[in-house]
Design an enzyme around this catalytic site. Structure first.
Site, PDB file in Angstrom:
ATOM      1  N   HIS A 196     -56.168 -39.185  -7.254  1.00 46.87           N
ATOM      2  CA  HIS A 196     -56.886 -38.616  -6.113  1.00 46.87           C
ATOM      3  C   HIS A 196     -57.942 -39.596  -5.640  1.00 46.87           C
ATOM      4  O   HIS A 196     -58.447 -40.420  -6.413  1.00 46.87           O
ATOM      5  CB  HIS A 196     -57.523 -37.271  -6.486  1.00 46.87           C
ATOM      6  CG  HIS A 196     -58.356 -37.315  -7.725  1.00 46.87           C
ATOM      7  ND1 HIS A 196     -57.818 -37.295  -8.986  1.00 46.87           N
ATOM      8  CD2 HIS A 196     -59.697 -37.407  -7.890  1.00 46.87           C
ATOM      9  CE1 HIS A 196     -58.794 -37.364  -9.881  1.00 46.87           C
ATOM     10  NE2 HIS A 196     -59.941 -37.438  -9.241  1.00 46.87           N
ATOM     11  N   HIS A 242     -54.203 -36.585 -12.094  1.00 46.54           N
ATOM     12  CA  HIS A 242     -53.351 -36.581 -10.900  1.00 46.54           C
ATOM     13  C   HIS A 242     -54.117 -37.435  -9.898  1.00 46.54           C
ATOM     14  O   HIS A 242     -55.237 -37.064  -9.512  1.00 46.54           O
ATOM     15  CB  HIS A 242     -53.148 -35.138 -10.418  1.00 46.54           C
ATOM     16  CG  HIS A 242     -52.290 -34.998  -9.186  1.00 46.54           C
ATOM     17  ND1 HIS A 242     -51.338 -33.992  -9.062  1.00 46.54           N
ATOM     18  CD2 HIS A 242     -52.254 -35.694  -8.031  1.00 46.54           C
ATOM     19  CE1 HIS A 242     -50.749 -34.098  -7.869  1.00 46.54           C
ATOM     20  NE2 HIS A 242     -51.301 -35.114  -7.222  1.00 46.54           N
ATOM     21  N   CYS A 267     -51.809 -30.014  -8.881  1.00 47.18           N
ATOM     22  CA  CYS A 267     -50.485 -29.508  -8.488  1.00 47.18           C
ATOM     23  C   CYS A 267     -50.561 -28.018  -8.178  1.00 47.18           C
ATOM     24  O   CYS A 267     -49.891 -27.533  -7.254  1.00 47.18           O
ATOM     25  CB  CYS A 267     -49.459 -29.785  -9.576  1.00 47.18           C
ATOM     26  SG  CYS A 267     -48.890 -31.500  -9.610  1.00 47.18           S
ATOM     27  N   ASP A 272     -64.408 -30.912  -2.883  1.00 45.55           N
ATOM     28  CA  ASP A 272     -64.643 -30.958  -4.327  1.00 45.55           C
ATOM     29  C   ASP A 272     -65.464 -29.736  -4.736  1.00 45.55           C
ATOM     30  O   ASP A 272     -66.424 -29.363  -4.054  1.00 45.55           O
ATOM     31  CB  ASP A 272     -65.375 -32.244  -4.711  1.00 45.55           C
ATOM     32  CG  ASP A 272     -65.316 -32.524  -6.206  1.00 45.55           C
ATOM     33  OD1 ASP A 272     -64.653 -33.491  -6.608  1.00 45.55           O
ATOM     34  OD2 ASP A 272     -65.939 -31.757  -6.979  1.00 45.55           O
ATOM     35  N   HIS A 321     -47.024 -36.003  -7.851  1.00 42.83           N
ATOM     36  CA  HIS A 321     -47.840 -36.041  -9.068  1.00 42.83           C
ATOM     37  C   HIS A 321     -47.651 -37.351  -9.827  1.00 42.83           C
ATOM     38  O   HIS A 321     -46.580 -37.620 -10.349  1.00 42.83           O
ATOM     39  CB  HIS A 321     -47.498 -34.867 -10.004  1.00 42.83           C
ATOM     40  CG  HIS A 321     -48.236 -34.942 -11.320  1.00 42.83           C
ATOM     41  ND1 HIS A 321     -49.385 -34.228 -11.575  1.00 42.83           N
ATOM     42  CD2 HIS A 321     -48.011 -35.695 -12.423  1.00 42.83           C
ATOM     43  CE1 HIS A 321     -49.829 -34.529 -12.795  1.00 42.83           C
ATOM     44  NE2 HIS A 321     -48.998 -35.416 -13.331  1.00 42.83           N
ATOM     45  N   ASN A 358     -61.031 -42.897  -9.506  1.00 48.13           N
ATOM     46  CA  ASN A 358     -61.317 -43.072 -10.927  1.00 48.13           C
ATOM     47  C   ASN A 358     -60.007 -43.243 -11.695  1.00 48.13           C
ATOM     48  O   ASN A 358     -59.050 -42.490 -11.469  1.00 48.13           O
ATOM     49  CB  ASN A 358     -62.091 -41.863 -11.467  1.00 48.13           C
ATOM     50  CG  ASN A 358     -63.510 -41.809 -10.932  1.00 48.13           C
ATOM     51  OD1 ASN A 358     -64.146 -42.848 -10.760  1.00 48.13           O
ATOM     52  ND2 ASN A 358     -64.012 -40.613 -10.665  1.00 48.13           N
ATOM     53  N   THR A 407     -61.172 -37.109 -14.957  1.00 44.68           N
ATOM     54  CA  THR A 407     -60.936 -35.840 -15.657  1.00 44.68           C
ATOM     55  C   THR A 407     -59.620 -35.199 -15.256  1.00 44.68           C
ATOM     56  O   THR A 407     -59.042 -34.454 -16.048  1.00 44.68           O
ATOM     57  CB  THR A 407     -62.085 -34.838 -15.389  1.00 44.68           C
ATOM     58  OG1 THR A 407     -62.209 -34.644 -13.979  1.00 44.68           O
ATOM     59  CG2 THR A 407     -63.386 -35.345 -15.954  1.00 44.68           C
ATOM     60  N   GLY A 449     -64.335 -41.946 -16.254  1.00 44.92           N
ATOM     61  CA  GLY A 449     -64.591 -40.505 -16.250  1.00 44.92           C
ATOM     62  C   GLY A 449     -63.535 -39.713 -15.508  1.00 44.92           C
ATOM     63  O   GLY A 449     -63.821 -38.618 -15.002  1.00 44.92           O
TER      64      GLY A 449
END
Ligand code: AMP
Ligand code: ZN
Length: 110
Positions: A99, A97, A7, A30, A46, A86, A94, A92
């Site tokens: 993606h 939000h 965000c 990334d 979100h 994911n 992390t 995993g």
């Protein structure tokens, strides 16, 4: 207070190497690439999990997949790419939000 790192990237509060943006999504590099091309496609809405989909979000994700497909060649992904979403700890995830990882630019070894 929203402490979500994606965000903050969407709001421009944290820098990113942005490749594409419209009113629904942003696509940026990334920060720890795991392939020659490793982008993240992040909805501006979100939410963390596919279990939070409603009709509006499902339609948005449909448009997002079409958008990724049409943009792929401009990202150097003419020969193919892999999309990864994911979900949860075993995967995993992390950043909570939702993606879509967009990976390619090479023959993926996994
Ligand atoms: P996931 O494990 O699916 O939650 O993936 C989160 C991804 O976000 C990881 O590949 C991280 O390298 C990436 N990431 C974390 N912080 C940033 C940032 N500030 N800019 C770009 N990518 C990030
Ligand atoms: Zn967020």
């Amino acid at each position: 207070m929203n402490d979500c790192i994606f965000c903050k990237i969407i709001a421009g509060e944290i820098p990113s190497r942005k490749k594409y943006e419209d009113d629904e999504i942003v696509i940026f590099e990334d920060i720890e690439p795991k392939a020659n091309v490793h982008l993240l496609c992040v909805p501006k809405d979100h939410f963390a999990y596919l279990t939070e989909l409603n009709d509006r979000r499902a339609e948005m994700l449909g448009r997002t997949f079409s958008k990724i497909a049409s943009l792929a060649p401009s990202f150097g992904l003419e020969k193919g790419y892999r999309l990864i979403v994911n979900q949860g700890d075993d995967a995993g995830q992390t950043v909570k939000h939702l993606h879509i990882h967009i990976m390619g630019g090479q023959e993926l070894p996994f």
